[in-house]
Design an enzyme around this catalytic site. Structure first.
Site, PDB file in Angstrom:
ATOM      1  N   ARG A   1      15.819  -1.794   3.878  1.00 32.03           N
ATOM      2  CA  ARG A   1      14.619  -2.625   3.769  1.00 32.03           C
ATOM      3  C   ARG A   1      14.066  -2.620   2.354  1.00 32.03           C
ATOM      4  O   ARG A   1      13.234  -3.448   1.992  1.00 32.03           O
ATOM      5  CB  ARG A   1      13.565  -2.164   4.779  1.00 32.03           C
ATOM      6  CG  ARG A   1      12.664  -1.035   4.317  1.00 32.03           C
ATOM      7  CD  ARG A   1      11.985  -0.326   5.487  1.00 32.03           C
ATOM      8  NE  ARG A   1      10.734  -0.945   5.915  1.00 32.03           N
ATOM      9  CZ  ARG A   1       9.522  -0.597   5.473  1.00 32.03           C
ATOM     10  NH1 ARG A   1       9.382   0.311   4.538  1.00 32.03           N
ATOM     11  NH2 ARG A   1       8.440  -1.158   5.966  1.00 32.03           N
TER      12      ARG A   1
ATOM     13  N   TRP B   1       9.695   5.367  -8.374  1.00 34.41           N
ATOM     14  CA  TRP B   1      10.225   6.723  -8.577  1.00 34.41           C
ATOM     15  C   TRP B   1      11.679   6.854  -8.128  1.00 34.41           C
ATOM     16  O   TRP B   1      12.423   7.664  -8.672  1.00 34.41           O
ATOM     17  CB  TRP B   1       9.298   7.809  -8.037  1.00 34.41           C
ATOM     18  CG  TRP B   1       9.254   8.083  -6.555  1.00 34.41           C
ATOM     19  CD1 TRP B   1       9.249   7.162  -5.555  1.00 34.41           C
ATOM     20  CD2 TRP B   1       9.168   9.382  -5.936  1.00 34.41           C
ATOM     21  NE1 TRP B   1       9.139   7.807  -4.352  1.00 34.41           N
ATOM     22  CE2 TRP B   1       9.097   9.157  -4.550  1.00 34.41           C
ATOM     23  CE3 TRP B   1       9.139  10.692  -6.400  1.00 34.41           C
ATOM     24  CZ2 TRP B   1       8.995  10.205  -3.635  1.00 34.41           C
ATOM     25  CZ3 TRP B   1       9.034  11.737  -5.500  1.00 34.41           C
ATOM     26  CH2 TRP B   1       8.973  11.491  -4.129  1.00 34.41           C
TER      27      TRP B   1
ATOM     28  N   SER C   1       0.659   2.682  -7.967  1.00 29.84           N
ATOM     29  CA  SER C   1       1.785   3.088  -8.799  1.00 29.84           C
ATOM     30  C   SER C   1       2.602   4.094  -7.999  1.00 29.84           C
ATOM     31  O   SER C   1       2.586   4.076  -6.754  1.00 29.84           O
ATOM     32  CB  SER C   1       1.282   3.670 -10.126  1.00 29.84           C
ATOM     33  OG  SER C   1       2.340   3.817 -11.033  1.00 29.84           O
TER      34      SER C   1
ATOM     35  N   ARG D   1      -2.330  -1.729   4.035  1.00 35.87           N
ATOM     36  CA  ARG D   1      -1.195  -2.093   3.190  1.00 35.87           C
ATOM     37  C   ARG D   1      -0.565  -3.347   3.796  1.00 35.87           C
ATOM     38  O   ARG D   1      -0.194  -3.329   4.983  1.00 35.87           O
ATOM     39  CB  ARG D   1      -0.159  -0.967   3.176  1.00 35.87           C
ATOM     40  CG  ARG D   1      -0.603   0.310   2.477  1.00 35.87           C
ATOM     41  CD  ARG D   1       0.376   1.439   2.706  1.00 35.87           C
ATOM     42  NE  ARG D   1       0.492   1.750   4.123  1.00 35.87           N
ATOM     43  CZ  ARG D   1       1.508   2.417   4.675  1.00 35.87           C
ATOM     44  NH1 ARG D   1       2.513   2.820   3.936  1.00 35.87           N
ATOM     45  NH2 ARG D   1       1.521   2.664   5.967  1.00 35.87           N
ATOM     46  N   PRO D   2      -0.399  -4.412   3.035  1.00 31.86           N
ATOM     47  CA  PRO D   2       0.137  -5.648   3.611  1.00 31.86           C
ATOM     48  C   PRO D   2       1.492  -5.445   4.302  1.00 31.86           C
ATOM     49  O   PRO D   2       1.729  -6.037   5.357  1.00 31.86           O
ATOM     50  CB  PRO D   2       0.277  -6.564   2.395  1.00 31.86           C
ATOM     51  CG  PRO D   2      -0.788  -6.090   1.455  1.00 31.86           C
ATOM     52  CD  PRO D   2      -0.838  -4.601   1.637  1.00 31.86           C
TER      53      PRO D   2
ATOM     54  N   ASP E   1       4.825   9.159   1.896  1.00 32.86           N
ATOM     55  CA  ASP E   1       4.110   8.513   2.994  1.00 32.86           C
ATOM     56  C   ASP E   1       4.948   8.667   4.259  1.00 32.86           C
ATOM     57  O   ASP E   1       6.042   8.151   4.289  1.00 32.86           O
ATOM     58  CB  ASP E   1       3.783   7.048   2.685  1.00 32.86           C
ATOM     59  CG  ASP E   1       4.959   6.242   2.132  1.00 32.86           C
ATOM     60  OD1 ASP E   1       5.482   6.568   1.057  1.00 32.86           O
ATOM     61  OD2 ASP E   1       5.347   5.262   2.789  1.00 32.86           O
TER      62      ASP E   1
ATOM     63  N   GLU F   1      18.757   7.702   3.281  1.00 31.65           N
ATOM     64  CA  GLU F   1      17.607   7.998   2.410  1.00 31.65           C
ATOM     65  C   GLU F   1      17.092   9.414   2.630  1.00 31.65           C
ATOM     66  O   GLU F   1      16.496  10.005   1.748  1.00 31.65           O
ATOM     67  CB  GLU F   1      16.476   7.003   2.656  1.00 31.65           C
ATOM     68  CG  GLU F   1      15.954   7.050   4.077  1.00 31.65           C
ATOM     69  CD  GLU F   1      14.667   6.269   4.287  1.00 31.65           C
ATOM     70  OE1 GLU F   1      14.058   5.846   3.308  1.00 31.65           O
ATOM     71  OE2 GLU F   1      14.280   6.116   5.448  1.00 31.65           O
TER      72      GLU F   1
ATOM     73  N   GLU G   1       7.790   6.036   9.571  1.00 30.89           N
ATOM     74  CA  GLU G   1       7.192   4.702   9.591  1.00 30.89           C
ATOM     75  C   GLU G   1       8.161   3.593   9.956  1.00 30.89           C
ATOM     76  O   GLU G   1       7.763   2.520  10.348  1.00 30.89           O
ATOM     77  CB  GLU G   1       6.640   4.363   8.202  1.00 30.89           C
ATOM     78  CG  GLU G   1       5.497   5.218   7.748  1.00 30.89           C
ATOM     79  CD  GLU G   1       5.075   4.808   6.337  1.00 30.89           C
ATOM     80  OE1 GLU G   1       4.235   3.920   6.227  1.00 30.89           O
ATOM     81  OE2 GLU G   1       5.597   5.373   5.364  1.00 30.89           O
TER      82      GLU G   1
HETATM   83  C1  LIG Z   1       3.447   2.051   1.116  1.00 30.67           C
HETATM   84  C2  LIG Z   1       3.939   1.773  -0.236  1.00 30.67           C
HETATM   85  O1  LIG Z   1       3.234   1.905  -1.209  1.00 30.67           O
HETATM   86  N1  LIG Z   1       5.122   1.352  -0.245  1.00 30.67           N
HETATM   87  C3  LIG Z   1       6.338   1.955  -0.649  1.00 30.67           C
HETATM   88  C4  LIG Z   1       6.367   2.531  -2.016  1.00 30.67           C
HETATM   89  O2  LIG Z   1       7.705   2.868  -2.266  1.00 30.67           O
HETATM   90  C5  LIG Z   1       8.277   3.793  -1.388  1.00 30.67           C
HETATM   91  C6  LIG Z   1       9.690   3.990  -1.785  1.00 30.67           C
HETATM   92  O3  LIG Z   1       9.725   4.873  -2.841  1.00 30.67           O
HETATM   93  C7  LIG Z   1       8.171   3.379   0.048  1.00 30.67           C
HETATM   94  O4  LIG Z   1       8.521   4.471   0.882  1.00 30.67           O
HETATM   95  C8  LIG Z   1       6.807   2.947   0.374  1.00 30.67           C
HETATM   96  O5  LIG Z   1       6.814   2.373   1.653  1.00 30.67           O
END
Ligand SMILES: CC(=O)N[C@H]1CO[C@H](CO)[C@@H](O)[C@@H]1O
Ligand SMILES: *[C@@H]1O[C@H](CO)[C@@H](O)[C@H](O)[C@H]1NC(C)=O
Ligand SMILES: *[C@@H]1O[C@H](CO)[C@@H](O)[C@H](O)[C@H]1NC(C)=O
Ligand SMILES: *[C@@H]1O[C@H](CO)[C@@H](O)[C@H](O)[C@H]1NC(C)=O
Length: 567
Positions: free
Chosen positions: A163, A170, A217, A281-282, A317, A515, A530
């Site tokens: 996805r 990062w 960020s 979060r959209p 997250d 992952e 999630e």
């Molecule tokens: C929720 C968010 O900010 N989105 C993504 C940011 O990037 C990471 C991957 O490094 C995702 O896990 C997050 O869903």
């Protein structure tokens, strides 16, 4: 400007939802009735699906037509009506196309350094995955940028996989590490340049190259990526062309994420994750909105959204690392998330390293005054890390809770991040190395057959037990190496060996890299959290390549018969 951080104090005023900016300036994707109704109708199992679609018509027309649908249905359209509206106005066709990196080769040199035949084949197989993960933005996005949530970037890139079809901040650090091992510095350079273009456009590097990620960020590893690239190539021209942008990124963190607080007699200044914007979060709208319904007041809901987004900014997250129950323990759940109350060890270690990198870059460019400015800040950051995070009782660095004024004494691999990032002065590393090893042994965090878990608590969240995430395994191995003792190196090798063997086993069984993995069953992918587990996978490949290169002379796919019983 540069010394500003010494005088900034954070106003602790309550956050009011209406004053906050939306997640981005594109209402269709970030802030509209359309977004709300579509996401709450749950047309797709993954909330990210809708916000990744692009528009068949101009956004103003679509929003107006949707208003009309709301009016004519007394704000109660049926699921079928919403689905029909989406079908008519949006297109699922992917806006990113496959791309073959021009510097890819099938037999890169690093393979020669791997003694074990099976692992050499594994290295070759992993190297062979890069072309499958190569992408570039389609020309149609540039022709009609208003109709996409994707932010166009100029160069081809490697995606994480699944996805995650765009470039991520990062993740890119471990991908670049792998690309440099695979002899692909041009691709690495293009990816760094992409991040710098995003930085120039938005004022910071976003979580990923989508407008809906714009207000967040991620762990600031950009200078660390540049450092990897420069050390490999000596390309100081690239540095010269981009040094201002790199400085801008550090100033962004100093301007927006800083927190000043007292611990004991002293006042300290460090960074925390903090992403104040309006609403869910959209890309996880349904989940976040539903969770917020546990709270009565608007202000509490707003706080909740900010804590969720701040946790997303951390990359973790979600995790008990950000949870606080009534006593402040980490045994809470998502509804007790308090990310912005917690000053994180790893963020500040990464930042201290970034400051030091900047000093090194300015030195290479012969800007001695600026070099000493950044070196001074780096030193100051390292000493604050020691004063705030080091726990003399347990012999390790812990996150710090602002409201409780105390350490969060739990095992997370981020506890050793200061060693990984060179954010501890050499003298102190020497002094503390035995204690750190003792802490790790006592924690039992390194005792699992399938890798190092992200925590020891099984919360059902994906950044908790029993999951192991490749970047954190790399953090632990490099931290142990940085102790620079024989025992540290021994343990580092053992952790790396366990990891490579587990990933190899999983790869032989499924022909996939994941992952994240399950520490209890070597090679089994990690399932919770999630969304469903994603394959590919950029950073997983990067980290195994790192270990194969680092330990290729001694690492084996399995114990040889003569070793049996001895390990
Ligand atoms: C929720 C968010 O900010 N989105 C993504 C940011 O990037 C990471 C991957 O490094 C995702 O896990 C997050 O869903
Ligand atoms: C919907 O109704 C409101 C008032 O009820 C009105 O202001 C608005 O213009 C209407 N929108 C459309 C698109 O018909
Ligand atoms: C929090 O942890 C402390 C110390 O381990 C314990 O005494 C207390 O009962 C815990 N509180 C909750 C709510 O679990
Ligand atoms: C989360 O914690 C809160 C507060 O302790 C509790 O009321 C709620 O039931 C918990 N939710 C879940 C899903 O466990």
């Amino acid at each position: 400007m540069m010394f500003q951080l010494l005088v900034v104090a954070v106003a602790a005023a309550a956050v009011v939802g209406d004053d906050l900016p939306p997640s981005c300036g594109k209402p269709v994707y970030c802030d509209s009735d359309l977004l709300h109704f579509v996401q709450m109708a749950r047309l797709y199992p993954d909330s990210k699906s809708f916000v990744d679609m692009h528009m068949r018509r101009d956004p103003e027309e679509i929003l107006e037509d949707f208003d009309q649908l709301l009016n004519s249905s007394q704000r109660n359209p049926t699921r079928e009506q919403i689905q029909a509206f989406v079908n008519e106005n949006f297109n699922e066709e992917v806006e990113i196309e496959n791309w073959l990196p021009s510097d890819y080769t099938e037999n890169p040199k690093f393979l020669l350094g791997i003694r074990d035949e099976k692992l050499r084949q594994y290295g070759k197989d992993l190297n062979g995955i890069w072309p499958n993960l190569g992408r570039k933005v389609k020309a149609s996005v540039l022709e009609n940028p208003d109709r996409y949530s994707l932010i166009p970037i100029p160069n081809g890139f490697i995606v994480p996989g699944g996805r995650f079809r765009e470039i991520y901040y990062w993740d890119t650090y471990w991908i670049i590490e792998g690309l440099l091992i695979s002899g692909m510095p041009e691709t690495a350079k293009g990816m760094i340049d992409n991040l710098i273009q995003l930085l120039k456009k938005l004022g910071h590097v976003p979580n990923g190259s989508r407008y809906y990620y714009q207000e967040r960020s991620q762990p600031p590893l950009l200078t660390a990526m540049v450092s990897l690239y420069i050390r490999e190539t000596g390309d100081t021209k690239f540095l010269k062309d981009n040094i201002e942008a790199l400085e801008d990124e550090l100033r962004y963190w100093l301007d927006t994420q800083i927190v000043t607080f007292d611990k004991g007699e002293e006042t300290h200044t460090l960074l925390r994750y903090y992403s104040p914007s309006k609403g869910p979060r959209p890309e996880s709208y349904y989940e976040d909105y539903s969770g917020a319904q546990n709270f009565q007041s608007n202000d509490r809901q707003t706080e909740y959204y900010i804590d969720l987004k701040s946790a997303a900014e951390s990359g973790w997250d979600f995790s008990t690392r950000w949870f606080m129950d009534a006593d402040g323990n980490n045994s809470g759940n998502l509804s007790t998330i308090h990310t912005k109350d917690i000053v994180p060890v790893d963020l500040n270690a990464i930042f201290a390293n970034a400051l030091q990198n900047m000093a090194y870059f300015e030195g290479l460019l012969k800007n001695t005054r600026r070099a000493s400015h950044w070196a001074y800040l780096a030193k100051q950051w390292r000493s604050t890390i020691q004063e705030v995070f080091w726990d003399e009782d347990d012999g390790i660095w812990y996150d710090y809770s602002l409201s409780l004024g105390k350490h969060r004494k739990y095992f997370y691999p981020s506890n050793v991040a200061p060693l990984w990032m060179g954010a501890v002065d050499k003298r102190l590393v020497k002094k503390h190395s035995a204690r750190v090893l003792e802490y790790l042994a006592k924690s039992h965090g390194l005792d699992f057959p399938g890798g190092v878990p992200v925590s020891l608590i099984n919360s059902g969240e994906q950044w908790d037990f029993p999951y192991a995430w490749p970047p954190l395994v790399s953090v632990v191995v490099n931290a142990l190496e940085a102790l620079d003792t024989e025992e540290g190196k021994k343990v580092a090798f053992r952790v790396a060996e366990t990891w490579v063997r587990a990933c190899h086993k999983g790869f032989l069984e499924s022909k996939q890299m994941f992952e994240k993995y399950d520490v209890e069953v070597p090679g089994r992918f990690g399932g919770g959290g999630e969304y469903t587990v994603q394959t590919g996978f950029g950073w997983a490949n990067g980290v195994v390549l790192e270990f194969l290169t680092k330990y290729g002379r001694t690492l084996t796919a399995e114990d040889s018969p003569s070793d049996e019983g001895s390990s």
